[in-house]
Design a protein around this motif. Structure first.
Motif, short mmCIF file in Angstrom:
data_model
loop_
_atom_site.label_atom_id
_atom_site.label_comp_id
_atom_site.label_asym_id
_atom_site.label_seq_id
_atom_site.Cartn_x
_atom_site.Cartn_y
_atom_site.Cartn_z
N LEU A 108 0.80 -1.22 0.00
CA LEU A 108 0.00 0.00 0.00
C LEU A 108 0.84 1.27 0.00
O LEU A 108 0.31 2.35 -0.25
CB LEU A 108 -0.93 0.03 1.22
CG LEU A 108 -1.88 -1.16 1.40
CD1 LEU A 108 -2.73 -0.96 2.65
CD2 LEU A 108 -2.75 -1.36 0.17
N HIS A 162 -4.91 2.61 -0.04
CA HIS A 162 -5.52 1.29 -0.17
C HIS A 162 -6.26 1.11 -1.50
O HIS A 162 -6.77 0.03 -1.78
CB HIS A 162 -6.43 0.96 1.01
CG HIS A 162 -7.50 1.96 1.27
ND1 HIS A 162 -8.48 2.28 0.37
CD2 HIS A 162 -7.74 2.72 2.37
CE1 HIS A 162 -9.30 3.18 0.89
NE2 HIS A 162 -8.86 3.47 2.10
N GLY A 209 -7.49 -3.72 1.75
CA GLY A 209 -6.60 -2.61 2.10
C GLY A 209 -7.26 -1.66 3.09
O GLY A 209 -6.62 -1.17 4.02
#
Length: 68
Positions: free
Chosen positions: A20, A29, A35
């Protein structure tokens, strides 16, 4: 935090850093649910300061990453 929790959190932090982290060091994300969940958990533990679609590592987060 238990030893097991710390190991899991360390793995999550390393994965967030690997997948990320953007070139400027922030985290994005990309609106992926996994994420988003990872960032949320790392925010809960004070390792990331939320911002936009992710956040930035806090000083504690940088120390945690460096030590694990």
């Amino acid at each position: 935090m238990s030893e097991a929790e710390e190991r899991l959190l360390a793995a999550l932090a390393r994965m967030a850093s690997q997948y990320l982290e953007t070139p400027d060091g922030s985290l994005d994300h990309l609106a992926m649910s996994a994420g988003e969940a990872a960032v949320d958990r790392l925010v809960e533990y004070g390792l990331i300061e939320p911002d936009g679609r992710g956040g930035t590592w806090t000083p504690a987060g940088r120390v945690f990453l460096a030590s694990h």
